[in-house]
Design a protein around this motif. Structure first.
Motif, PDB file in Angstrom:
ATOM      1  N   ALA A 148      54.378  34.994  43.418  1.00  0.00           N
ATOM      2  CA  ALA A 148      54.200  34.444  42.071  1.00  0.00           C
ATOM      3  C   ALA A 148      52.487  34.213  41.651  1.00  0.00           C
ATOM      4  O   ALA A 148      52.172  34.047  40.506  1.00  0.00           O
ATOM      5  CB  ALA A 148      54.870  33.445  41.750  1.00  0.00           C
ATOM      6  N   SER A 149      51.667  34.508  42.854  1.00  0.00           N
ATOM      7  CA  SER A 149      50.353  33.985  42.773  1.00  0.00           C
ATOM      8  C   SER A 149      49.551  35.266  42.332  1.00  0.00           C
ATOM      9  O   SER A 149      48.463  34.969  42.314  1.00  0.00           O
ATOM     10  CB  SER A 149      50.138  33.279  43.929  1.00  0.00           C
ATOM     11  N   TYR A 150      50.134  36.334  42.115  1.00  0.00           N
ATOM     12  CA  TYR A 150      49.436  37.294  41.941  1.00  0.00           C
ATOM     13  C   TYR A 150      50.119  38.459  41.558  1.00  0.00           C
ATOM     14  O   TYR A 150      51.161  38.529  41.406  1.00  0.00           O
ATOM     15  CB  TYR A 150      48.617  37.958  43.382  1.00  0.00           C
ATOM     16  N   THR A 151      49.293  39.474  40.887  1.00  0.00           N
ATOM     17  CA  THR A 151      49.823  41.063  40.171  1.00  0.00           C
ATOM     18  C   THR A 151      49.168  41.883  40.907  1.00  0.00           C
ATOM     19  O   THR A 151      47.732  41.793  41.071  1.00  0.00           O
ATOM     20  CB  THR A 151      49.837  40.861  38.969  1.00  0.00           C
ATOM     21  N   SER A 152      49.820  42.979  41.554  1.00  0.00           N
ATOM     22  CA  SER A 152      49.051  44.124  42.313  1.00  0.00           C
ATOM     23  C   SER A 152      48.364  44.992  40.932  1.00  0.00           C
ATOM     24  O   SER A 152      49.158  45.133  39.849  1.00  0.00           O
ATOM     25  CB  SER A 152      50.116  45.131  42.967  1.00  0.00           C
ATOM     26  N   GLY A 244      49.911  46.032  46.589  1.00  0.00           N
ATOM     27  CA  GLY A 244      49.167  45.104  47.297  1.00  0.00           C
ATOM     28  C   GLY A 244      47.663  45.261  47.689  1.00  0.00           C
ATOM     29  O   GLY A 244      47.170  44.747  48.530  1.00  0.00           O
ATOM     30  N   ASN A 245      47.540  46.510  47.355  1.00  0.00           N
ATOM     31  CA  ASN A 245      45.896  47.147  47.886  1.00  0.00           C
ATOM     32  C   ASN A 245      44.824  46.457  47.321  1.00  0.00           C
ATOM     33  O   ASN A 245      43.742  46.047  47.724  1.00  0.00           O
ATOM     34  CB  ASN A 245      45.838  48.805  47.573  1.00  0.00           C
ATOM     35  N   VAL A 246      45.153  46.075  45.968  1.00  0.00           N
ATOM     36  CA  VAL A 246      44.188  45.446  45.101  1.00  0.00           C
ATOM     37  C   VAL A 246      44.959  44.438  44.398  1.00  0.00           C
ATOM     38  O   VAL A 246      46.016  44.874  43.491  1.00  0.00           O
ATOM     39  CB  VAL A 246      43.177  46.349  44.181  1.00  0.00           C
ATOM     40  N   ILE A 247      44.632  43.383  44.283  1.00  0.00           N
ATOM     41  CA  ILE A 247      45.412  42.206  43.468  1.00  0.00           C
ATOM     42  C   ILE A 247      44.593  41.373  42.653  1.00  0.00           C
ATOM     43  O   ILE A 247      43.320  41.142  42.935  1.00  0.00           O
ATOM     44  CB  ILE A 247      46.343  41.135  44.376  1.00  0.00           C
ATOM     45  N   ILE A 248      45.166  40.702  41.426  1.00  0.00           N
ATOM     46  CA  ILE A 248      44.541  39.958  40.751  1.00  0.00           C
ATOM     47  C   ILE A 248      45.510  38.796  40.656  1.00  0.00           C
ATOM     48  O   ILE A 248      46.548  38.746  40.537  1.00  0.00           O
ATOM     49  CB  ILE A 248      44.526  40.468  39.110  1.00  0.00           C
ATOM     50  N   THR A 249      44.705  37.514  41.300  1.00  0.00           N
ATOM     51  CA  THR A 249      45.406  36.362  41.489  1.00  0.00           C
ATOM     52  C   THR A 249      45.756  35.804  39.891  1.00  0.00           C
ATOM     53  O   THR A 249      44.969  36.280  38.948  1.00  0.00           O
ATOM     54  CB  THR A 249      44.841  35.516  42.117  1.00  0.00           C
ATOM     55  N   LYS A 255      41.004  40.590  44.579  1.00  0.00           N
ATOM     56  CA  LYS A 255      40.865  40.792  45.796  1.00  0.00           C
ATOM     57  C   LYS A 255      41.389  42.041  46.440  1.00  0.00           C
ATOM     58  O   LYS A 255      42.431  42.797  45.910  1.00  0.00           O
ATOM     59  CB  LYS A 255      41.909  39.741  46.774  1.00  0.00           C
ATOM     60  N   VAL A 256      40.351  42.790  47.059  1.00  0.00           N
ATOM     61  CA  VAL A 256      40.601  44.199  47.687  1.00  0.00           C
ATOM     62  C   VAL A 256      41.049  43.903  49.055  1.00  0.00           C
ATOM     63  O   VAL A 256      40.280  43.880  49.895  1.00  0.00           O
ATOM     64  CB  VAL A 256      39.065  44.987  47.286  1.00  0.00           C
ATOM     65  N   ILE A 257      42.142  44.252  48.999  1.00  0.00           N
ATOM     66  CA  ILE A 257      42.832  43.871  50.465  1.00  0.00           C
ATOM     67  C   ILE A 257      42.830  45.239  51.420  1.00  0.00           C
ATOM     68  O   ILE A 257      42.689  44.983  52.426  1.00  0.00           O
ATOM     69  CB  ILE A 257      44.165  43.317  50.161  1.00  0.00           C
ATOM     70  N   ASP A 258      43.250  46.254  50.600  1.00  0.00           N
ATOM     71  CA  ASP A 258      43.501  47.548  51.458  1.00  0.00           C
ATOM     72  C   ASP A 258      42.935  48.532  50.570  1.00  0.00           C
ATOM     73  O   ASP A 258      43.644  49.848  50.278  1.00  0.00           O
ATOM     74  CB  ASP A 258      44.798  47.651  52.037  1.00  0.00           C
TER      75      ASP A 258
END
Length: 356
Positions: A148-152, A244-249, A255-258
């Motif tokens: 619930a804290s982010y959207t991919s 989940g590679n890039v998310i917007i909180t 956040k660029v995670i992967d």
């Protein structure tokens, strides 16, 4: 590819510091989570208090010849250095607070039986002791534990969706956001047209939220600008296809995670060449399909988001400002009929073999 690499139940990740249960699988990676907060010391000298280990299956497999007896440590370390340099470039553009610190290192992590599970059918080195693998050590991302804290931020393979796209609309959106490099902010109609082609629930949700949430709008625009800057400099694309590679909180942080594409391919330079082959009805090889499948959606999305946020940065492609409708129709048809399985296996660098 993921189906082939899925480890059997009960496979444990062995390190000299403990045992970690599998946490999932993503594309080319077997993912393991340190659930205990143990510290990991690795060859960069860093310490991670809580971390995720991603075993890079293809990179590991590439490091071993079919008759290899000893782990080719030199080749794996060279690949590690290349990947770390790419992470550094990514952080230089997006900022340390946006790109989670990740370093690619090679350790004596997996026992021979666990390595065998990576390949499932291929022959890894036969050894009773540990062997070397390609692995990424990444800080734990707490946001991922709370959906619930982010959207991919995703640009999925929209050409592969079951519901077909109107050919005229596909060509119109392709010319607007891929060929023209026009940074003019989209009109409401152009927003609707883009979302009708570059489909995906998460992208639609983010763009919809941005219409009334300034923080999300700024985050999307900044991502588009930064992604264009990174890709124009490196000619690589980012991987926006995975969850989940890039998310917007929800509070507007990107956040660029992967986000690194699995291989440092210069796909922005390849795309005009591949489209010319499509126009001439030349046969395409696996890398050509990978280029089309990944690059079209990436360019459309990055250029759209940059313009949506009022930015002027667009991806620079050696293309005329308008491509003919027939080229777009043929491109769309090729991607709809190409085997998804073959496209995923294309990252194993089968080149020069015509398939269509």
């Amino acid at each position: 590819m993921a189906e082939e690499l899925l480890p059997p139940a009960g496979v444990i990740f062995h390190t000299s510091h403990g045992k970690y249960e599998p946490a999932g699988i993503g594309g080319e990676h077997l993912v393991y989570l340190d659930p205990y907060g143990e510290q990991l010391y690795h060859d960069t000298g860093d310490i991670r208090d809580r971390f995720v280990v991603k075993v890079n299956c293809v990179a590991t497999r590439d490091g071993y010849g079919p008759d290899a007896i000893q782990p080719p440590l030199q080749a794996l370390k060279a690949d590690a250095a290349n990947r770390n340099a790419r992470y550094s470039r990514l952080r230089a553009v997006f900022g340390d607070d946006a790109v989670y610190q990740a370093s690619t290192v090679r350790h004596e992590y997996l026992t021979a039986s666990a390595v065998n599970a990576i390949w499932q059918g291929a022959a890894p080195p036969q050894s009773e002791g540990p062997t070397y693998v390609s692995a990424t050590i990444q800080d734990y991302v707490p946001e991922l534990a709370d959906p619930a804290s982010y959207t991919s931020l995703r640009a999925p393979y929209t050409e592969r969706f079951r519901e077909e796209i109107d050919p005229e609309l596909y060509a119109k959106v392709g010319n607007r956001w891929l060929a023209s490099s026009d940074p003019t902010p989209p009109t409401p109609q152009e927003v609707d047209e883009f979302l009708a082609v570059q489909r995906g629930d998460s992208l639609r949700a983010l763009v919809g939220t941005a219409a009334h949430d300034t923080a999300i709008a700024i985050a999307l625009g900044r991502f588009g600008k930064n992604a264009a800057q990174y890709s124009n400099a490196t000619r690589e694309i980012l991987d926006l296809t995975g969850e989940g590679n890039v998310i917007i909180t929800t509070d507007g942080r990107c956040k660029v995670i992967d986000g690194l594409f699995p291989r440092p391919l210069k796909l922005l330079d390849d795309l005009p060449v591949v489209l010319e082959k499509v126009a001439k009805f030349d046969g395409l090889n696996y890398r050509d399909y990978i280029c089309l499948l990944n690059t079209l959606g990436y360019v459309r999305t990055v250029n759209f988001l940059s313009a949506l946020g009022g930015g002027t940065e667009q991806l620079a492609l050696a293309l005329p400002p308008t491509l003919p409708p027939e080229l777009w129709r043929r491109t769309y048809s090729l991607l709809r009929t190409f085997s998804t399985r073959s496209a995923l296996l294309a990252t194993t660098a089968v080149s020069g073999q015509t398939v269509g």
